[in-house]
Design a protein around this motif. Structure first.
Motif, PDB file in Angstrom:
ATOM      1  N   GLY A   1       7.107  -1.547  -2.509  1.00 60.09           N
ATOM      2  CA  GLY A   1       8.061  -2.120  -1.563  1.00 60.09           C
ATOM      3  C   GLY A   1       7.424  -2.377  -0.212  1.00 60.09           C
ATOM      4  N   ALA A   2       6.579  -1.445   0.242  1.00 62.76           N
ATOM      5  CA  ALA A   2       5.871  -1.632   1.517  1.00 62.76           C
ATOM      6  C   ALA A   2       4.914  -2.815   1.427  1.00 62.76           C
ATOM      7  N   LEU A   3       4.268  -2.978   0.278  1.00 64.61           N
ATOM      8  CA  LEU A   3       3.381  -4.124   0.073  1.00 64.61           C
ATOM      9  C   LEU A   3       4.160  -5.434   0.207  1.00 64.61           C
ATOM     10  N   TYR A   4       5.319  -5.510  -0.420  1.00 64.89           N
ATOM     11  CA  TYR A   4       6.111  -6.736  -0.328  1.00 64.89           C
ATOM     12  C   TYR A   4       6.627  -6.968   1.087  1.00 64.89           C
ATOM     13  N   ARG A   5       6.931  -5.891   1.827  1.00 61.37           N
ATOM     14  CA  ARG A   5       7.319  -6.064   3.233  1.00 61.37           C
ATOM     15  C   ARG A   5       6.147  -6.610   4.043  1.00 61.37           C
ATOM     16  N   ALA A   6       4.933  -6.117   3.764  1.00 62.20           N
ATOM     17  CA  ALA A   6       3.753  -6.638   4.460  1.00 62.20           C
ATOM     18  C   ALA A   6       3.611  -8.137   4.205  1.00 62.20           C
ATOM     19  N   LYS A   7       3.834  -8.548   2.972  1.00 64.32           N
ATOM     20  CA  LYS A   7       3.738  -9.972   2.650  1.00 64.32           C
ATOM     21  C   LYS A   7       4.840 -10.761   3.344  1.00 64.32           C
ATOM     22  N   SER A   8       6.063 -10.216   3.370  1.00 64.85           N
ATOM     23  CA  SER A   8       7.171 -10.955   3.980  1.00 64.85           C
ATOM     24  C   SER A   8       7.061 -11.012   5.500  1.00 64.85           C
ATOM     25  N   PHE A   9       6.341 -10.069   6.109  1.00 66.56           N
ATOM     26  CA  PHE A   9       6.142 -10.066   7.563  1.00 66.56           C
ATOM     27  C   PHE A   9       5.019 -11.003   7.993  1.00 66.56           C
ATOM     28  N   GLY A  10       4.419 -11.710   7.053  1.00 69.04           N
ATOM     29  CA  GLY A  10       3.375 -12.667   7.408  1.00 69.04           C
ATOM     30  C   GLY A  10       2.041 -12.403   6.742  1.00 69.04           C
ATOM     31  N   ARG A  11       1.980 -11.438   5.857  1.00 65.80           N
ATOM     32  CA  ARG A  11       0.759 -11.112   5.114  1.00 65.80           C
ATOM     33  C   ARG A  11      -0.354 -10.596   6.023  1.00 65.80           C
ATOM     34  N   ASN A  12      -1.449 -10.189   5.387  1.00 61.63           N
ATOM     35  CA  ASN A  12      -2.642  -9.725   6.084  1.00 61.63           C
ATOM     36  C   ASN A  12      -2.346  -8.584   7.058  1.00 61.63           C
ATOM     37  N   GLN A  13      -1.626  -7.570   6.564  1.00 64.94           N
ATOM     38  CA  GLN A  13      -1.313  -6.398   7.388  1.00 64.94           C
ATOM     39  C   GLN A  13      -1.045  -5.194   6.497  1.00 64.94           C
TER      40      GLN A  13
ATOM     41  N   VAL B   1     -10.500 -14.543   3.291  1.00 66.74           N
ATOM     42  CA  VAL B   1      -9.636 -13.750   2.425  1.00 66.74           C
ATOM     43  C   VAL B   1      -8.718 -12.889   3.287  1.00 66.74           C
ATOM     44  N   THR B   2      -7.439 -12.818   2.923  1.00 70.31           N
ATOM     45  CA  THR B   2      -6.498 -11.931   3.592  1.00 70.31           C
ATOM     46  C   THR B   2      -6.054 -10.866   2.603  1.00 70.31           C
ATOM     47  N   LEU B   3      -5.508  -9.778   3.126  1.00 73.41           N
ATOM     48  CA  LEU B   3      -5.128  -8.662   2.274  1.00 73.41           C
ATOM     49  C   LEU B   3      -3.891  -7.987   2.835  1.00 73.41           C
ATOM     50  N   SER B   4      -2.900  -7.788   1.980  1.00 65.80           N
ATOM     51  CA  SER B   4      -1.697  -7.051   2.352  1.00 65.80           C
ATOM     52  C   SER B   4      -1.756  -5.682   1.700  1.00 65.80           C
ATOM     53  N   VAL B   5      -1.376  -4.631   2.446  1.00 73.12           N
ATOM     54  CA  VAL B   5      -1.463  -3.261   1.947  1.00 73.12           C
ATOM     55  C   VAL B   5      -0.126  -2.558   2.173  1.00 73.12           C
ATOM     56  N   GLY B   6       0.357  -1.849   1.145  1.00 67.47           N
ATOM     57  CA  GLY B   6       1.546  -1.017   1.262  1.00 67.47           C
ATOM     58  C   GLY B   6       1.157   0.436   1.040  1.00 67.47           C
ATOM     59  N   VAL B   7       1.621   1.345   1.904  1.00 71.96           N
ATOM     60  CA  VAL B   7       1.268   2.756   1.837  1.00 71.96           C
ATOM     61  C   VAL B   7       2.547   3.594   1.766  1.00 71.96           C
ATOM     62  N   ALA B   8       2.563   4.598   0.890  1.00 69.92           N
ATOM     63  CA  ALA B   8       3.688   5.548   0.798  1.00 69.92           C
ATOM     64  C   ALA B   8       3.118   6.934   0.535  1.00 69.92           C
ATOM     65  N   TRP B   9       3.845   7.977   0.928  1.00 73.31           N
ATOM     66  CA  TRP B   9       3.405   9.340   0.653  1.00 73.31           C
ATOM     67  C   TRP B   9       4.460  10.047  -0.172  1.00 73.31           C
ATOM     68  N   ALA B  10       4.000  11.011  -0.970  1.00 77.13           N
ATOM     69  CA  ALA B  10       4.893  11.743  -1.868  1.00 77.13           C
ATOM     70  C   ALA B  10       5.835  12.642  -1.095  1.00 77.13           C
ATOM     71  N   CYS B  11       7.061  12.699  -1.566  1.00 77.44           N
ATOM     72  CA  CYS B  11       8.093  13.564  -1.004  1.00 77.44           C
ATOM     73  C   CYS B  11       8.578  14.494  -2.103  1.00 77.44           C
ATOM     74  N   PRO B  12       9.173  15.620  -1.753  1.00 74.73           N
ATOM     75  CA  PRO B  12       9.677  16.525  -2.781  1.00 74.73           C
ATOM     76  C   PRO B  12      10.598  15.787  -3.746  1.00 74.73           C
ATOM     77  N   GLY B  13      10.401  16.018  -5.039  1.00 75.56           N
ATOM     78  CA  GLY B  13      11.217  15.391  -6.069  1.00 75.56           C
ATOM     79  C   GLY B  13      10.736  14.025  -6.508  1.00 75.56           C
ATOM     80  N   ASP B  14       9.676  13.512  -5.884  1.00 73.00           N
ATOM     81  CA  ASP B  14       9.141  12.210  -6.289  1.00 73.00           C
ATOM     82  C   ASP B  14       8.536  12.273  -7.675  1.00 73.00           C
ATOM     83  N   SER B  15       8.675  11.209  -8.406  1.00 73.23           N
ATOM     84  CA  SER B  15       7.917  11.015  -9.640  1.00 73.23           C
ATOM     85  C   SER B  15       6.777  10.061  -9.297  1.00 73.23           C
ATOM     86  N   PRO B  16       5.766   9.977 -10.148  1.00 73.13           N
ATOM     87  CA  PRO B  16       4.721   8.983  -9.877  1.00 73.13           C
ATOM     88  C   PRO B  16       5.303   7.576  -9.741  1.00 73.13           C
TER      89      PRO B  16
END
Length: 87
Positions: free
Chosen positions: A67-79, A43-58
């Protein structure tokens, strides 16, 4: 401060300080990929991580993590990929 972690579009979580967020995502990814085998398939797993910034909504926070998750997948997955700050 809150962050969002997107794992194959199924999990979001608030995590501790910024420097630990990518590390937690990567630890989850490694724990899964190192231990889970389905028959002859690893099994492989792609993970996207982001942190809240002022003015962010959920929604904007989760959108950056997604978006980070999709970049992980486009870079070859499993990262783990951290989203860039919108500022």
């Amino acid at each position: 401060m809150c962050s969002a972690v997107r794992v194959e579009r199924s999990f979001s979580s608030c995590l501790p300080p910024e420097r630990m967020r990518w590390r937690v995502g990567e630890q989850v990814r490694r724990a899964v990929t190192d231990s889970l085998v389905l028959g002859a398939y690893r099994v492989t797993l792609s993970v996207g991580v982001a942190w809240a910034c002022p003015g962010d909504s959920p929604g904007s926070l989760v959108a950056r993590a997604d978006g980070a998750l999709y970049r992980a997948k486009s870079f070859g997955r499993n990262q783990t990929v951290a989203a860039a700050s919108p500022l």
